[in-house]
Design a protein around this motif. Structure first.
Motif, PDB file in Angstrom:
ATOM      1  N   LEU A  86       0.824  -1.205   0.000  1.00 32.44           N
ATOM      2  CA  LEU A  86       0.000   0.000   0.000  1.00 32.44           C
ATOM      3  C   LEU A  86       0.859   1.258   0.000  1.00 32.44           C
ATOM      4  O   LEU A  86       0.599   2.208  -0.751  1.00 32.44           O
ATOM      5  N   VAL A  87       1.888   1.269   0.831  1.00 31.69           N
ATOM      6  CA  VAL A  87       2.774   2.438   0.894  1.00 31.69           C
ATOM      7  C   VAL A  87       3.473   2.652  -0.442  1.00 31.69           C
ATOM      8  O   VAL A  87       3.592   3.782  -0.925  1.00 31.69           O
ATOM      9  N   ARG A  88       3.918   1.574  -1.070  1.00 33.13           N
ATOM     10  CA  ARG A  88       4.623   1.718  -2.349  1.00 33.13           C
ATOM     11  C   ARG A  88       3.697   2.227  -3.448  1.00 33.13           C
ATOM     12  O   ARG A  88       4.114   2.988  -4.328  1.00 33.13           O
ATOM     13  N   ARG A  89       2.427   1.822  -3.402  1.00 29.28           N
ATOM     14  CA  ARG A  89       1.480   2.295  -4.417  1.00 29.28           C
ATOM     15  C   ARG A  89       1.239   3.789  -4.307  1.00 29.28           C
ATOM     16  O   ARG A  89       0.839   4.432  -5.276  1.00 29.28           O
ATOM     17  N   ARG A  90       1.465   4.351  -3.122  1.00 31.04           N
ATOM     18  CA  ARG A  90       1.239   5.783  -2.936  1.00 31.04           C
ATOM     19  C   ARG A  90       2.302   6.635  -3.617  1.00 31.04           C
ATOM     20  O   ARG A  90       2.182   7.858  -3.655  1.00 31.04           O
ATOM     21  N   THR A  91       3.356   6.025  -4.121  1.00 33.67           N
ATOM     22  CA  THR A  91       4.421   6.791  -4.773  1.00 33.67           C
ATOM     23  C   THR A  91       4.570   6.390  -6.235  1.00 33.67           C
ATOM     24  O   THR A  91       5.659   6.496  -6.804  1.00 33.67           O
ATOM     25  N   GLY A  95       7.330   6.585 -10.650  1.00 28.15           N
ATOM     26  CA  GLY A  95       7.662   5.537 -11.605  1.00 28.15           C
ATOM     27  C   GLY A  95       8.677   4.550 -11.063  1.00 28.15           C
ATOM     28  O   GLY A  95       8.611   4.119  -9.917  1.00 28.15           O
ATOM     29  N   GLU A  96       9.663   4.226 -11.898  1.00 31.23           N
ATOM     30  CA  GLU A  96      10.671   3.247 -11.499  1.00 31.23           C
ATOM     31  C   GLU A  96      11.615   3.787 -10.434  1.00 31.23           C
ATOM     32  O   GLU A  96      12.406   3.036  -9.854  1.00 31.23           O
ATOM     33  N   HIS A  97      11.523   5.078 -10.157  1.00 31.62           N
ATOM     34  CA  HIS A  97      12.401   5.686  -9.164  1.00 31.62           C
ATOM     35  C   HIS A  97      11.754   5.779  -7.782  1.00 31.62           C
ATOM     36  O   HIS A  97      12.321   6.385  -6.880  1.00 31.62           O
ATOM     37  N   ARG A  98      10.584   5.204  -7.619  1.00 30.21           N
ATOM     38  CA  ARG A  98       9.941   5.241  -6.308  1.00 30.21           C
ATOM     39  C   ARG A  98      10.692   4.341  -5.330  1.00 30.21           C
ATOM     40  O   ARG A  98      11.470   3.470  -5.736  1.00 30.21           O
ATOM     41  N   PRO A  99      10.455   4.518  -4.023  1.00 22.36           N
ATOM     42  CA  PRO A  99      11.169   3.718  -3.020  1.00 22.36           C
ATOM     43  C   PRO A  99      10.983   2.226  -3.251  1.00 22.36           C
ATOM     44  O   PRO A  99       9.921   1.778  -3.683  1.00 22.36           O
ATOM     45  N   SER A 100      11.995   1.466  -2.940  1.00 20.55           N
ATOM     46  CA  SER A 100      11.954   0.023  -3.148  1.00 20.55           C
ATOM     47  C   SER A 100      11.019  -0.642  -2.139  1.00 20.55           C
ATOM     48  O   SER A 100      10.638  -0.055  -1.123  1.00 20.55           O
ATOM     49  N   GLY A 150       1.740  11.887   3.442  1.00 23.70           N
ATOM     50  CA  GLY A 150       3.073  12.456   3.276  1.00 23.70           C
ATOM     51  C   GLY A 150       3.665  12.148   1.914  1.00 23.70           C
ATOM     52  O   GLY A 150       4.248  13.024   1.265  1.00 23.70           O
ATOM     53  N   ALA A 151       3.501  10.892   1.460  1.00 23.71           N
ATOM     54  CA  ALA A 151       4.054  10.499   0.165  1.00 23.71           C
ATOM     55  C   ALA A 151       3.363  11.227  -0.983  1.00 23.71           C
ATOM     56  O   ALA A 151       4.016  11.739  -1.903  1.00 23.71           O
ATOM     57  N   VAL A 152       2.032  11.275  -0.918  1.00 20.89           N
ATOM     58  CA  VAL A 152       1.270  11.952  -1.971  1.00 20.89           C
ATOM     59  C   VAL A 152       1.610  13.438  -2.005  1.00 20.89           C
ATOM     60  O   VAL A 152       1.816  14.026  -3.078  1.00 20.89           O
ATOM     61  N   ARG A 153       1.682  14.046  -0.834  1.00 22.47           N
ATOM     62  CA  ARG A 153       1.975  15.479  -0.781  1.00 22.47           C
ATOM     63  C   ARG A 153       3.384  15.777  -1.279  1.00 22.47           C
ATOM     64  O   ARG A 153       3.613  16.797  -1.949  1.00 22.47           O
ATOM     65  N   PHE A 154       4.332  14.900  -0.976  1.00 25.46           N
ATOM     66  CA  PHE A 154       5.699  15.112  -1.446  1.00 25.46           C
ATOM     67  C   PHE A 154       5.755  15.098  -2.969  1.00 25.46           C
ATOM     68  O   PHE A 154       6.391  15.952  -3.590  1.00 25.46           O
ATOM     69  N   VAL A 155       5.086  14.118  -3.565  1.00 24.77           N
ATOM     70  CA  VAL A 155       5.061  14.033  -5.027  1.00 24.77           C
ATOM     71  C   VAL A 155       4.426  15.286  -5.625  1.00 24.77           C
ATOM     72  O   VAL A 155       4.905  15.838  -6.622  1.00 24.77           O
ATOM     73  N   GLU A 156       3.343  15.757  -5.012  1.00 24.78           N
ATOM     74  CA  GLU A 156       2.680  16.971  -5.498  1.00 24.78           C
ATOM     75  C   GLU A 156       3.593  18.186  -5.380  1.00 24.78           C
ATOM     76  O   GLU A 156       3.652  19.028  -6.283  1.00 24.78           O
ATOM     77  N   LEU A 157       4.311  18.288  -4.267  1.00 26.16           N
ATOM     78  CA  LEU A 157       5.208  19.424  -4.064  1.00 26.16           C
ATOM     79  C   LEU A 157       6.354  19.411  -5.073  1.00 26.16           C
ATOM     80  O   LEU A 157       6.738  20.460  -5.606  1.00 26.16           O
ATOM     81  N   VAL A 158       6.893  18.228  -5.333  1.00 25.04           N
ATOM     82  CA  VAL A 158       7.981  18.126  -6.310  1.00 25.04           C
ATOM     83  C   VAL A 158       7.482  18.537  -7.685  1.00 25.04           C
ATOM     84  O   VAL A 158       8.172  19.241  -8.432  1.00 25.04           O
ATOM     85  N   ARG A 159       6.267  18.118  -8.018  1.00 25.59           N
ATOM     86  CA  ARG A 159       5.703  18.475  -9.320  1.00 25.59           C
ATOM     87  C   ARG A 159       5.420  19.973  -9.407  1.00 25.59           C
ATOM     88  O   ARG A 159       5.753  20.626 -10.396  1.00 25.59           O
TER      89      ARG A 159
END
Length: 268
Positions: A86-91, A95-100, A150-159
């Protein structure tokens, strides 16, 4: 005694249906305000019913009288596997650079392991099937929403702040410095709900652990002490998991001094 009453009490199917009817309020509001959540609410409600029924069936061998503790540990292991996915799906936006999977597994396992160690090594609760599974579930259940946020917000902030990050990289700033503001904002946003929840405990909010113990007839002070332990473990667990996942995302977001392409869509 109240505890005896709770032990023998059976929930009427009509009571469940009456409670389920309250979802009609959410459906009505979503339809009236055009929130676009009718399908999501409906599917989530159906899914929760099916998952709870399945959990009730599968928990029988783990929690029955005289059950071996191994079944409870297996249940906890299964929860950790599900939480990792579930945590991995949130990032997914990374793409392929998401946390392992390894990093995600570490992020969800660390707070559960430390929480169980505190609860059982310091005799807060006895180590038995009826306490092991619920405690692991409480810690996981409270850390996952914050971690996802946190993960979703981080991705949004980076974008959204891509230009700022790329400008800092072009000026020679190190990757960790260029993306530090987004890490800070994402972690802070994820920690606000659990902190606010702690502020309300006891006055406005009676948490589940404390409420359950009070309904079972446990001494109020004993219930309060147990809830203190649980609340502190939740806050520490949320902080540990969110920080690990967001930092993992940050390490994957910049590759060889360049910002990895982040999709326009939100994480699922």
């Amino acid at each position: 005694m109240l505890s005896d009453l709770l032990t023998t009490a059976k929930v009427s199917p009509w009571g469940v249906l009456a409670a389920a009817a309250m979802t009609l309020v959410a459906l009505a509001v979503s339809w009236r305000l055009d929130l676009g959540l009718v399908r999501s609410i409906s599917l989530s409600s159906i899914r929760s019913v099916l998952q709870l029924l399945l959990a009730g069936v599968l928990l029988v061998p783990a929690l029955r009288s005289g059950a071996h503790l191994m079944w409870s540990w297996l249940w906890c292991f299964a929860m950790l596997i599900f939480a990792t996915g579930l945590v991995r799906r949130r990032t997914t936006d990374l793409g392929e650079h998401r946390p392992s999977y390894l990093l995600c597994a570490l992020a969800v396992t660390a707070p559960v392991a430390s929480g169980l160690a505190v609860v059982f090594c310091f005799d807060v609760l006895p180590l038995q099937p009826s306490t092991l599974v619920p405690m692991a579930g409480i810690v996981l259940g409270n850390t996952l929403p914050a971690t996802s946020a946190g993960a979703v917000r981080f991705v949004e902030l980076v974008r959204d702040e891509r230009g700022q990050i790329e400008a800092m990289l072009a000026l020679g700033f190190k990757a960790r410095t260029a993306i530090r503001p987004q890490i800070t904002k994402a972690v802070k946003i994820a920690l606000v709900p659990p902190i606010e929840r702690m502020r309300m405990i006891g006055l406005v909010l009676l948490p589940g652990t404390m409420t359950g113990m009070l309904l079972a007839g446990v001494d109020p002070l004993e219930a309060v002490m147990t809830q203190m332990v649980v609340s502190f473990l939740i806050l520490g667990g949320v902080t540990l998991t969110v920080t690990t996942v967001v930092f993992g995302c940050s390490l994957s977001a910049i590759d060889r001094g360049k910002l990895v392409l982040v999709n326009e869509g939100k994480a699922n």
